[in-house]
Motif scaffolding. Sequence first.
Motif, PDB file in Angstrom:
ATOM      1  N   LEU A 178       0.814  -1.224   0.000  1.00 43.75           N
ATOM      2  CA  LEU A 178       0.000   0.000   0.000  1.00 43.75           C
ATOM      3  C   LEU A 178       0.847   1.274   0.000  1.00 43.75           C
ATOM      4  O   LEU A 178       0.448   2.289  -0.562  1.00 43.75           O
ATOM      5  CB  LEU A 178      -0.913   0.003   1.220  1.00 43.75           C
ATOM      6  N   THR A 179       2.031   1.222   0.640  1.00 47.55           N
ATOM      7  CA  THR A 179       2.820   2.447   0.797  1.00 47.55           C
ATOM      8  C   THR A 179       4.086   2.460  -0.070  1.00 47.55           C
ATOM      9  O   THR A 179       4.588   3.521  -0.412  1.00 47.55           O
ATOM     10  CB  THR A 179       3.266   2.613   2.262  1.00 47.55           C
ATOM     11  N   GLY A 180       4.639   1.278  -0.346  1.00 45.05           N
ATOM     12  CA  GLY A 180       5.840   1.176  -1.176  1.00 45.05           C
ATOM     13  C   GLY A 180       7.126   1.589  -0.482  1.00 45.05           C
ATOM     14  O   GLY A 180       8.193   1.627  -1.105  1.00 45.05           O
ATOM     15  N   VAL A 181       7.076   1.903   0.810  1.00 45.17           N
ATOM     16  CA  VAL A 181       8.271   2.436   1.486  1.00 45.17           C
ATOM     17  C   VAL A 181       8.638   1.687   2.768  1.00 45.17           C
ATOM     18  O   VAL A 181       9.393   2.202   3.608  1.00 45.17           O
ATOM     19  CB  VAL A 181       8.086   3.937   1.796  1.00 45.17           C
ATOM     20  N   THR A 182       8.120   0.469   2.917  1.00 45.85           N
ATOM     21  CA  THR A 182       8.420  -0.286   4.148  1.00 45.85           C
ATOM     22  C   THR A 182       8.927  -1.691   3.811  1.00 45.85           C
ATOM     23  O   THR A 182       8.290  -2.693   4.135  1.00 45.85           O
ATOM     24  CB  THR A 182       7.153  -0.412   5.024  1.00 45.85           C
ATOM     25  N   PRO A 183      10.091  -1.794   3.167  1.00 45.53           N
ATOM     26  CA  PRO A 183      10.589  -3.104   2.705  1.00 45.53           C
ATOM     27  C   PRO A 183      11.212  -3.958   3.809  1.00 45.53           C
ATOM     28  O   PRO A 183      11.539  -5.121   3.555  1.00 45.53           O
ATOM     29  CB  PRO A 183      11.652  -2.710   1.690  1.00 45.53           C
ATOM     30  N   THR A 184      11.404  -3.381   5.030  1.00 47.38           N
ATOM     31  CA  THR A 184      12.035  -4.187   6.087  1.00 47.38           C
ATOM     32  C   THR A 184      11.156  -4.240   7.338  1.00 47.38           C
ATOM     33  O   THR A 184      10.398  -3.315   7.620  1.00 47.38           O
ATOM     34  CB  THR A 184      13.408  -3.593   6.487  1.00 47.38           C
ATOM     35  N   LEU A 185      11.307  -5.370   8.065  1.00 47.52           N
ATOM     36  CA  LEU A 185      10.527  -5.623   9.280  1.00 47.52           C
ATOM     37  C   LEU A 185      11.484  -5.812  10.451  1.00 47.52           C
ATOM     38  O   LEU A 185      12.339  -6.708  10.420  1.00 47.52           O
ATOM     39  CB  LEU A 185       9.679  -6.885   9.100  1.00 47.52           C
ATOM     40  N   ALA A 186      11.354  -4.953  11.487  1.00 49.35           N
ATOM     41  CA  ALA A 186      12.194  -5.097  12.678  1.00 49.35           C
ATOM     42  C   ALA A 186      11.738  -6.341  13.443  1.00 49.35           C
ATOM     43  O   ALA A 186      10.530  -6.570  13.582  1.00 49.35           O
ATOM     44  CB  ALA A 186      12.063  -3.861  13.566  1.00 49.35           C
ATOM     45  N   LEU A 187      12.701  -7.125  13.904  1.00 48.22           N
ATOM     46  CA  LEU A 187      12.382  -8.376  14.601  1.00 48.22           C
ATOM     47  C   LEU A 187      12.839  -8.306  16.054  1.00 48.22           C
ATOM     48  O   LEU A 187      13.907  -7.764  16.348  1.00 48.22           O
ATOM     49  CB  LEU A 187      13.069  -9.559  13.903  1.00 48.22           C
ATOM     50  N   HIS A 188      11.971  -8.819  16.934  1.00 51.33           N
ATOM     51  CA  HIS A 188      12.314  -8.870  18.352  1.00 51.33           C
ATOM     52  C   HIS A 188      12.582 -10.335  18.667  1.00 51.33           C
ATOM     53  O   HIS A 188      11.664 -11.163  18.574  1.00 51.33           O
ATOM     54  CB  HIS A 188      11.160  -8.321  19.192  1.00 51.33           C
ATOM     55  N   VAL A 189      13.824 -10.653  19.015  1.00 56.92           N
ATOM     56  CA  VAL A 189      14.286 -12.041  18.968  1.00 56.92           C
ATOM     57  C   VAL A 189      13.416 -13.009  19.749  1.00 56.92           C
ATOM     58  O   VAL A 189      12.911 -13.996  19.196  1.00 56.92           O
ATOM     59  CB  VAL A 189      15.762 -12.136  19.359  1.00 56.92           C
ATOM     60  N   LEU A 190      13.163 -12.773  21.018  1.00 52.90           N
ATOM     61  CA  LEU A 190      12.401 -13.761  21.800  1.00 52.90           C
ATOM     62  C   LEU A 190      10.984 -13.912  21.275  1.00 52.90           C
ATOM     63  O   LEU A 190      10.396 -14.988  21.314  1.00 52.90           O
ATOM     64  CB  LEU A 190      12.371 -13.354  23.283  1.00 52.90           C
ATOM     65  N   TRP A 191      10.415 -12.852  20.718  1.00 53.49           N
ATOM     66  CA  TRP A 191       9.042 -12.909  20.220  1.00 53.49           C
ATOM     67  C   TRP A 191       8.980 -13.504  18.811  1.00 53.49           C
ATOM     68  O   TRP A 191       8.058 -14.230  18.479  1.00 53.49           O
ATOM     69  CB  TRP A 191       8.422 -11.513  20.195  1.00 53.49           C
ATOM     70  N   ASP A 192       9.982 -13.232  17.979  1.00 54.10           N
ATOM     71  CA  ASP A 192       9.923 -13.647  16.567  1.00 54.10           C
ATOM     72  C   ASP A 192      10.836 -14.822  16.220  1.00 54.10           C
ATOM     73  O   ASP A 192      10.575 -15.531  15.253  1.00 54.10           O
ATOM     74  CB  ASP A 192      10.287 -12.455  15.672  1.00 54.10           C
ATOM     75  N   LEU A 193      11.911 -14.991  16.967  1.00 55.67           N
ATOM     76  CA  LEU A 193      12.808 -16.140  16.742  1.00 55.67           C
ATOM     77  C   LEU A 193      13.066 -16.810  18.091  1.00 55.67           C
ATOM     78  O   LEU A 193      14.195 -16.821  18.591  1.00 55.67           O
ATOM     79  CB  LEU A 193      14.129 -15.713  16.092  1.00 55.67           C
ATOM     80  N   PRO A 194      11.995 -17.370  18.713  1.00 55.10           N
ATOM     81  CA  PRO A 194      12.153 -17.933  20.065  1.00 55.10           C
ATOM     82  C   PRO A 194      13.230 -19.012  20.142  1.00 55.10           C
ATOM     83  O   PRO A 194      13.822 -19.208  21.213  1.00 55.10           O
ATOM     84  CB  PRO A 194      10.768 -18.511  20.372  1.00 55.10           C
ATOM     85  N   ASN A 195      13.545 -19.674  18.997  1.00 57.56           N
ATOM     86  CA  ASN A 195      14.600 -20.695  19.013  1.00 57.56           C
ATOM     87  C   ASN A 195      15.918 -20.155  18.479  1.00 57.56           C
ATOM     88  O   ASN A 195      16.800 -20.914  18.058  1.00 57.56           O
ATOM     89  CB  ASN A 195      14.147 -21.917  18.188  1.00 57.56           C
ATOM     90  N   GLY A 196      16.015 -18.826  18.424  1.00 51.33           N
ATOM     91  CA  GLY A 196      17.274 -18.197  18.010  1.00 51.33           C
ATOM     92  C   GLY A 196      17.688 -18.562  16.602  1.00 51.33           C
ATOM     93  O   GLY A 196      16.853 -18.587  15.684  1.00 51.33           O
ATOM     94  N   LEU A 197      18.976 -18.887  16.427  1.00 52.56           N
ATOM     95  CA  LEU A 197      19.541 -19.187  15.098  1.00 52.56           C
ATOM     96  C   LEU A 197      18.775 -20.286  14.377  1.00 52.56           C
ATOM     97  O   LEU A 197      18.674 -20.294  13.153  1.00 52.56           O
ATOM     98  CB  LEU A 197      21.019 -19.573  15.258  1.00 52.56           C
ATOM     99  N   LYS A 198      18.168 -21.204  15.161  1.00 55.23           N
ATOM    100  CA  LYS A 198      17.429 -22.323  14.532  1.00 55.23           C
ATOM    101  C   LYS A 198      16.225 -21.813  13.744  1.00 55.23           C
ATOM    102  O   LYS A 198      15.713 -22.503  12.862  1.00 55.23           O
ATOM    103  CB  LYS A 198      16.962 -23.315  15.605  1.00 55.23           C
ATOM    104  N   ASP A 199      15.727 -20.616  14.043  1.00 54.86           N
ATOM    105  CA  ASP A 199      14.560 -20.074  13.339  1.00 54.86           C
ATOM    106  C   ASP A 199      14.939 -19.279  12.092  1.00 54.86           C
ATOM    107  O   ASP A 199      14.055 -18.819  11.357  1.00 54.86           O
ATOM    108  CB  ASP A 199      13.744 -19.168  14.285  1.00 54.86           C
TER     109      ASP A 199
END
Length: 399
Positions: A62-83
């Motif tokens: 819709l906006t064309g200007v948000t190509p990246t998503l900030a990630l919060h490790v415990l919430w988005d990659l709870p298994n760390g490097l394995k995710d």
Amino acid sequence: MVMSHSDSAIREKAFKELDSFLVEIPSWGFANTGTRFGKFVQAGAATTIEEKFADAAEVNRLTGVTPTLALHVLWDLPNGLKDVAAVRELEARFAIRSGSINPNLFQDQEYKFGSLCNPEAAIRERALVHVLDCVEIGKALGSRDISLWMADGSNYPGTQSVRKRIAWLEEALSATHQRLAPNQRLLVEYKPFEPAFYHTDIADWGMASHFARQAGPQACVLVDTGHHYLGQNIEQIVAWLLHTGLLGGFHFNDRRYADDDLTLGSIDPYQIFRIFHEIHSAQSEGLKLDIAYMIDQSHNLKGKIEAMVQTVVTAQELYLKAALVDRERLAELQQSCDLVAAEELYRGAFWTDVRPVVKEWREARGLPADPLAALRESGYVERVAREREKRSTVVGSYA
Ligand code: LRH
Ligand code: MN
């Protein structure tokens, strides 16, 4: 003053400025969040990393200007490097890249008296291991920024040694800096209070600047607009960080009282305009800048995707308003101390309605002229609400 389309020079400048302005959105902005007094659950809220990437892709469509998503490790990659492999797959499927990597040093029980500043060496060590894991996750995902905020502090005078905690944190941030890849950066985020209510170990821009300098050349300061005492001159802090070469990025949001994490420009749009002015001025005077513009909000009441689109649109408009200040003329008026003329020129840009030219830019870039209207017409929010309502997953903690 409405900008007339005939101002082709201004139109050209506006298009150039809008082409260069990208905003990073936070995965946690799509999740059910609340305050200590409760959380109002939205059926369509994202709870899985897949749903957060899907919502981010819709905002970028819709906006064309948000190509990246900030990630919060415990919430988005709870298994760390394995995710990492799973996240890479999502990046490819949704054409959204992983943005800044946010360690989480405030959720675990053992961080009651701090994480990197905890009096107990073993806890400091474990906290450092988490941060170093985040650096490795950043390398594996090709993310540049490790965005560090710590809740560390104390609630009562005399209960902790502030100076010992400074030394422990210096040690940890140096060790973190040593682990960075050549293209990576460590963003040090300050916050004056909450959840600590007597002292916070990284409480202001001065402390964050010290820790960044002390850690090394790839460390810089992150300004969360909600992390200031009322009455603090945030754009002056930005001018200082520009002058000292320590400005790494922003967490944009708005507030009336404290770290309210409300949507950008909802309370004091002129504040963000003043910040952008400092940045455009520095750029126009030849400073080489490398600023990560990121959103950090918790959408407790507004529809989460709608609030995100609204925020991106507001950021674009305020960035462009500030870009249109006639800097040459302003410099003359500042030099001659013609106060009212300088203020009228400066504020005049803020009063300028740039929405018509931003709509023109969107149409020229094949984007919906009005992203918020397009979101409503798309039925995306209703569709994902139906899909996600079916799933019976319990709603997680903060995000
Ligand atoms: C702390 C903060 C930090 C994030 C969190 C979600 O108040 O601004 O940037 O980790 O919000
Ligand atoms: Mn923040």
